[in-house]
Design a protein around this motif. Structure first.
Motif, PDB file in Angstrom:
ATOM      1  N   VAL A 278      35.018  49.458  48.143  1.00 26.65           N
ATOM      2  CA  VAL A 278      35.916  50.620  48.022  1.00 26.65           C
ATOM      3  C   VAL A 278      36.636  50.564  46.671  1.00 26.65           C
ATOM      4  O   VAL A 278      36.644  51.529  45.905  1.00 26.65           O
ATOM      5  CB  VAL A 278      36.959  50.632  49.168  1.00 26.65           C
ATOM      6  CG1 VAL A 278      37.856  51.867  49.067  1.00 26.65           C
ATOM      7  CG2 VAL A 278      36.299  50.567  50.521  1.00 26.65           C
ATOM      8  N   LYS A 279      37.242  49.377  46.383  1.00 30.50           N
ATOM      9  CA  LYS A 279      38.073  49.240  45.171  1.00 30.50           C
ATOM     10  C   LYS A 279      37.298  49.543  43.894  1.00 30.50           C
ATOM     11  O   LYS A 279      37.810  50.149  42.962  1.00 30.50           O
ATOM     12  CB  LYS A 279      38.595  47.788  45.064  1.00 30.50           C
ATOM     13  CG  LYS A 279      39.839  47.512  45.866  1.00 30.50           C
ATOM     14  CD  LYS A 279      40.612  46.292  45.371  1.00 30.50           C
ATOM     15  CE  LYS A 279      39.892  44.991  45.440  1.00 30.50           C
ATOM     16  NZ  LYS A 279      40.733  43.832  45.126  1.00 30.50           N
ATOM     17  N   TYR A 280      36.031  49.056  43.842  1.00 29.39           N
ATOM     18  CA  TYR A 280      35.269  49.201  42.602  1.00 29.39           C
ATOM     19  C   TYR A 280      34.296  50.380  42.664  1.00 29.39           C
ATOM     20  O   TYR A 280      33.337  50.444  41.900  1.00 29.39           O
ATOM     21  CB  TYR A 280      34.548  47.885  42.270  1.00 29.39           C
ATOM     22  CG  TYR A 280      35.530  46.731  42.229  1.00 29.39           C
ATOM     23  CD1 TYR A 280      36.513  46.684  41.244  1.00 29.39           C
ATOM     24  CD2 TYR A 280      35.530  45.738  43.205  1.00 29.39           C
ATOM     25  CE1 TYR A 280      37.450  45.653  41.228  1.00 29.39           C
ATOM     26  CE2 TYR A 280      36.466  44.712  43.188  1.00 29.39           C
ATOM     27  CZ  TYR A 280      37.427  44.677  42.205  1.00 29.39           C
ATOM     28  OH  TYR A 280      38.363  43.671  42.193  1.00 29.39           O
TER      29      TYR A 280
ATOM     30  N   TYR B  91      37.338  34.427  39.383  1.00 30.18           N
ATOM     31  CA  TYR B  91      36.538  35.135  38.378  1.00 30.18           C
ATOM     32  C   TYR B  91      36.622  36.643  38.625  1.00 30.18           C
ATOM     33  O   TYR B  91      36.447  37.125  39.733  1.00 30.18           O
ATOM     34  CB  TYR B  91      35.068  34.694  38.422  1.00 30.18           C
ATOM     35  CG  TYR B  91      34.326  35.222  37.210  1.00 30.18           C
ATOM     36  CD1 TYR B  91      34.360  34.539  36.011  1.00 30.18           C
ATOM     37  CD2 TYR B  91      33.684  36.463  37.251  1.00 30.18           C
ATOM     38  CE1 TYR B  91      33.744  35.046  34.881  1.00 30.18           C
ATOM     39  CE2 TYR B  91      33.058  36.983  36.120  1.00 30.18           C
ATOM     40  CZ  TYR B  91      33.099  36.263  34.951  1.00 30.18           C
ATOM     41  OH  TYR B  91      32.507  36.777  33.829  1.00 30.18           O
ATOM     42  N   ARG B  92      36.933  37.391  37.566  1.00 29.44           N
ATOM     43  CA  ARG B  92      36.984  38.851  37.662  1.00 29.44           C
ATOM     44  C   ARG B  92      36.201  39.463  36.517  1.00 29.44           C
ATOM     45  O   ARG B  92      36.379  39.060  35.365  1.00 29.44           O
ATOM     46  CB  ARG B  92      38.440  39.332  37.616  1.00 29.44           C
ATOM     47  CG  ARG B  92      39.092  39.292  38.988  1.00 29.44           C
ATOM     48  CD  ARG B  92      40.556  39.524  38.896  1.00 29.44           C
ATOM     49  NE  ARG B  92      41.199  38.354  38.337  1.00 29.44           N
ATOM     50  CZ  ARG B  92      42.483  38.270  38.090  1.00 29.44           C
ATOM     51  NH1 ARG B  92      43.263  39.283  38.330  1.00 29.44           N
ATOM     52  NH2 ARG B  92      42.979  37.173  37.576  1.00 29.44           N
ATOM     53  N   VAL B  93      35.355  40.418  36.854  1.00 28.17           N
ATOM     54  CA  VAL B  93      34.593  41.101  35.802  1.00 28.17           C
ATOM     55  C   VAL B  93      35.559  42.048  35.103  1.00 28.17           C
ATOM     56  O   VAL B  93      36.336  42.731  35.774  1.00 28.17           O
ATOM     57  CB  VAL B  93      33.426  41.908  36.425  1.00 28.17           C
ATOM     58  CG1 VAL B  93      32.626  42.622  35.334  1.00 28.17           C
ATOM     59  CG2 VAL B  93      32.526  40.993  37.245  1.00 28.17           C
TER      60      VAL B  93
ATOM     61  N   ARG C 258      40.496  45.746  33.742  1.00 24.86           N
ATOM     62  CA  ARG C 258      40.264  46.789  34.719  1.00 24.86           C
ATOM     63  C   ARG C 258      40.543  46.270  36.140  1.00 24.86           C
ATOM     64  O   ARG C 258      41.151  46.925  36.951  1.00 24.86           O
ATOM     65  CB  ARG C 258      38.813  47.271  34.616  1.00 24.86           C
ATOM     66  CG  ARG C 258      38.548  48.497  35.436  1.00 24.86           C
ATOM     67  CD  ARG C 258      37.112  48.939  35.309  1.00 24.86           C
ATOM     68  NE  ARG C 258      36.198  47.898  35.743  1.00 24.86           N
ATOM     69  CZ  ARG C 258      34.941  47.807  35.331  1.00 24.86           C
ATOM     70  NH1 ARG C 258      34.472  48.672  34.478  1.00 24.86           N
ATOM     71  NH2 ARG C 258      34.168  46.856  35.779  1.00 24.86           N
ATOM     72  N   SER C 259      40.100  45.025  36.404  1.00 27.02           N
ATOM     73  CA  SER C 259      40.292  44.467  37.738  1.00 27.02           C
ATOM     74  C   SER C 259      41.764  44.244  38.039  1.00 27.02           C
ATOM     75  O   SER C 259      42.190  44.342  39.173  1.00 27.02           O
ATOM     76  CB  SER C 259      39.554  43.141  37.860  1.00 27.02           C
ATOM     77  OG  SER C 259      38.196  43.353  37.641  1.00 27.02           O
ATOM     78  N   ARG C 260      42.550  43.915  36.970  1.00 28.10           N
ATOM     79  CA  ARG C 260      43.966  43.637  37.203  1.00 28.10           C
ATOM     80  C   ARG C 260      44.677  44.872  37.764  1.00 28.10           C
ATOM     81  O   ARG C 260      45.589  44.770  38.549  1.00 28.10           O
ATOM     82  CB  ARG C 260      44.631  43.168  35.905  1.00 28.10           C
ATOM     83  CG  ARG C 260      45.913  42.427  36.148  1.00 28.10           C
ATOM     84  CD  ARG C 260      46.384  41.767  34.902  1.00 28.10           C
ATOM     85  NE  ARG C 260      45.591  40.572  34.599  1.00 28.10           N
ATOM     86  CZ  ARG C 260      45.743  39.411  35.216  1.00 28.10           C
ATOM     87  NH1 ARG C 260      46.643  39.279  36.153  1.00 28.10           N
ATOM     88  NH2 ARG C 260      45.010  38.378  34.895  1.00 28.10           N
TER      89      ARG C 260
HETATM   90  P1  ATP Z   1      40.686  39.690  45.450  1.00 24.22           P
HETATM   91  O1  ATP Z   1      39.444  39.960  46.245  1.00 24.22           O
HETATM   92  O2  ATP Z   1      41.089  38.274  45.429  1.00 24.22           O
HETATM   93  O3  ATP Z   1      41.786  40.607  45.839  1.00 24.22           O
HETATM   94  P2  ATP Z   1      39.014  40.603  43.310  1.00 24.22           P
HETATM   95  O4  ATP Z   1      38.486  41.746  44.110  1.00 24.22           O
HETATM   96  O5  ATP Z   1      39.242  40.857  41.850  1.00 24.22           O
HETATM   97  O6  ATP Z   1      40.367  40.023  43.922  1.00 24.22           O
HETATM   98  P3  ATP Z   1      36.615  39.234  44.129  1.00 24.22           P
HETATM   99  O7  ATP Z   1      36.557  40.003  45.394  1.00 24.22           O
HETATM  100  O8  ATP Z   1      36.341  37.773  44.204  1.00 24.22           O
HETATM  101  O9  ATP Z   1      38.028  39.366  43.410  1.00 24.22           O
HETATM  102  O10 ATP Z   1      35.612  39.860  43.126  1.00 24.22           O
HETATM  103  C1  ATP Z   1      35.427  39.254  41.854  1.00 24.22           C
HETATM  104  C2  ATP Z   1      35.090  40.332  40.830  1.00 24.22           C
HETATM  105  O11 ATP Z   1      33.755  40.815  41.035  1.00 24.22           O
HETATM  106  C3  ATP Z   1      35.972  41.537  40.912  1.00 24.22           C
HETATM  107  O12 ATP Z   1      37.131  41.372  40.123  1.00 24.22           O
HETATM  108  C4  ATP Z   1      35.076  42.637  40.361  1.00 24.22           C
HETATM  109  O13 ATP Z   1      35.176  42.686  38.957  1.00 24.22           O
HETATM  110  C5  ATP Z   1      33.670  42.185  40.738  1.00 24.22           C
HETATM  111  N1  ATP Z   1      33.188  42.883  41.954  1.00 24.22           N
HETATM  112  C6  ATP Z   1      33.182  42.393  43.202  1.00 24.22           C
HETATM  113  N2  ATP Z   1      32.607  43.279  44.068  1.00 24.22           N
HETATM  114  C7  ATP Z   1      32.246  44.333  43.317  1.00 24.22           C
HETATM  115  C8  ATP Z   1      31.590  45.576  43.610  1.00 24.22           C
HETATM  116  N3  ATP Z   1      31.222  45.892  44.855  1.00 24.22           N
HETATM  117  N4  ATP Z   1      31.368  46.430  42.584  1.00 24.22           N
HETATM  118  C9  ATP Z   1      31.721  46.115  41.330  1.00 24.22           C
HETATM  119  N5  ATP Z   1      32.331  44.968  40.969  1.00 24.22           N
HETATM  120  C10 ATP Z   1      32.598  44.072  41.954  1.00 24.22           C
END
Ligand code: ATP
Ligand code: MG
Length: 382
Positions: free
Chosen positions: A288-290, A332-334, A338-340
């Protein structure tokens, strides 16, 4: 020479074996010589009781062969045997001492590379784990030992770096919400007469950040607690995913995301409901988030060559190929900036992977940037 050193022990062992062999040889030589001399003495004719002449080997003088004779007597035999024994024991002692000395120097020479390796090893501490012992061209055990030691150092160094990175990330993630709460409290203190609304906002900030801190701590504990035992039960995948989507409804609505669940081909799995809820929640929350506004999420299961598989597919921004192997690492965050914005700590997928592996399963990810991502859980029978 240290009495507990390998060199001393090898010398003592070889020296003892050498001495025993020499004693055995001397005793056997003395016994045989005694027997031969006695036989010679007994062969002497009785009428020439004290002195006798026996023919010695023929000696050639020019073309004439002269019989030469030697006198032999009982007393002479006994004296000869005593002299023979004395010479034998003296030779035994000299050979044993010289042999043991030679063994000591040979052993010391053979163990020299180990001594040098040891000198290098003791200089390596946790502060210079990136140093390596010099690898020789040797193909023997010492060469193999050097190479194995360097491989072990490499692993240790990687593990130390990972731990340092992990601790730094934990500190950083805990510091951010604490700093936000502190700032919010300090702003309130500066206010002469804060309004009800300002109090409410401060409490909201404190509550949001304490929730975040609790979530991070719970995730960390889940990552570290490998020994935790859990009860297994049969779980309906449709029910599990429906519960997760219903918890995420506000987020789905906000981004106008469509969801679909299709688990008829592999409807039930066996595992811990609580842990699997957390693992799949993280995957769907990410989907959902991404995801893009108006995107979709499809969850389905199937059996491939008798192995159950669960797929979570989204139409999000995707993950670059070179970063795919890294996304399961803690923190690790891609594309960090943007992830922040989405507020994650980067722990979700690490926790998911740990839970999936604790069930004896395995998780992989496929993705195309700009098209979407697909996470696959391979449900091996445990
Ligand atoms: P948290 O889950 O701890 O709240 P987060 O979502 O950043 O934080 P992860 O769930 O471990 O951390 O995901 C790691 C990274 O992988 C994310 O920051 C995002 O950049 C990338 N990622 C994970 N799932 C997806 C997805 N479905 N689509 C695109 N990028 C993704
Ligand atoms: Mg996440």
């Amino acid at each position: 020479m240290k009495t507990n050193s390998l060199c001393f022990r090898l010398t003592a062992m070889t020296g003892t074996i050498l001495l025993l062999c020499a004693i055995a040889l001397t005793v056997s030589a003395s016994f045989n010589a005694g027997k031969q001399l006695t036989a010679v003495a007994e062969a002497t004719p009785a009428d020439m009781s004290n002195v006798t002449l026996i023919p010695a080997p023929a000696v050639s003088v020019g073309n004439v062969i002269d019989p030469v004779t030697l006198p032999v007597g009982i007393a002479t035999v006994t004296t000869a045997q005593r002299r023979f024994n004395l010479a034998g024991i003296t030779t035994l002692l000299i050979i044993s001492i010289l042999g043991t000395g030679a063994v000591y120097f040979a052993t010391k020479h053979a163990l020299k590379p180990i001594e040098e390796l040891n000198k290098q090893i003791i200089t390596i501490t946790e502060n210079n784990l990136d140093e390596r012992v010099s690898e020789t061209q040797r193909t023997d055990e010492v060469g193999t030992l050097c190479r194995s030691f360097n491989i072990m150092l490499e692993r240790l160094s990687n593990s130390f770096s990972a731990q340092k990175r992990f601790s730094a990330n934990v500190a950083h993630e805990l510091k951010t919400p604490l700093a936000t709460m502190q700032a919010s409290v300090q702003v309130m203190r500066l206010e002469q007469s804060p309004t009800q609304e300002e109090y409410r906002q401060m409490l909201d900030t404190v509550e949001r950040n304490t929730n975040r801190l609790r979530a991070i701590i719970e995730d960390l504990m889940r990552l570290c607690n490998e020994e935790e035992q859990f009860e297994k039960e049969d779980i309906s995948l449709s029910d599990l995913f429906s519960a997760i989507f219903s918890e995420l409804t506000p987020l789905l609505k906000e981004k106008h995301i469509q969801s679909e669940i299709n688990c008829e081909n592999y409807p039930v799995v066996t595992g811990s409901y609580g842990l699997l809820y957390r693992a799949f929640f993280n995957l769907i929350e990410n989907a959902v988030k991404y995801n893009r506004d108006g995107g979709s999420i499809t969850v389905f299961s199937s059996t491939e060559r008798n192995i159950g598989e669960i797929f979570i597919k989204d139409t999000g921004n995707g993950i670059p190929q070179d970063e795919l192997p890294l996304i399961f690492e803690p923190f690790y965050r891609v594309n960090k900036s943007r992830s922040r914005k989405t507020g994650g700590a980067g722990l979700g997928l690490a926790v998911t992977k740990t839970i999936i592996e604790r069930h004896g399963w395995n998780i992989t990810a496929e993705s195309i940037v700009g098209v979407g991502s697909k996470f696959v859980i391979h449900l091996y029978k445990s």
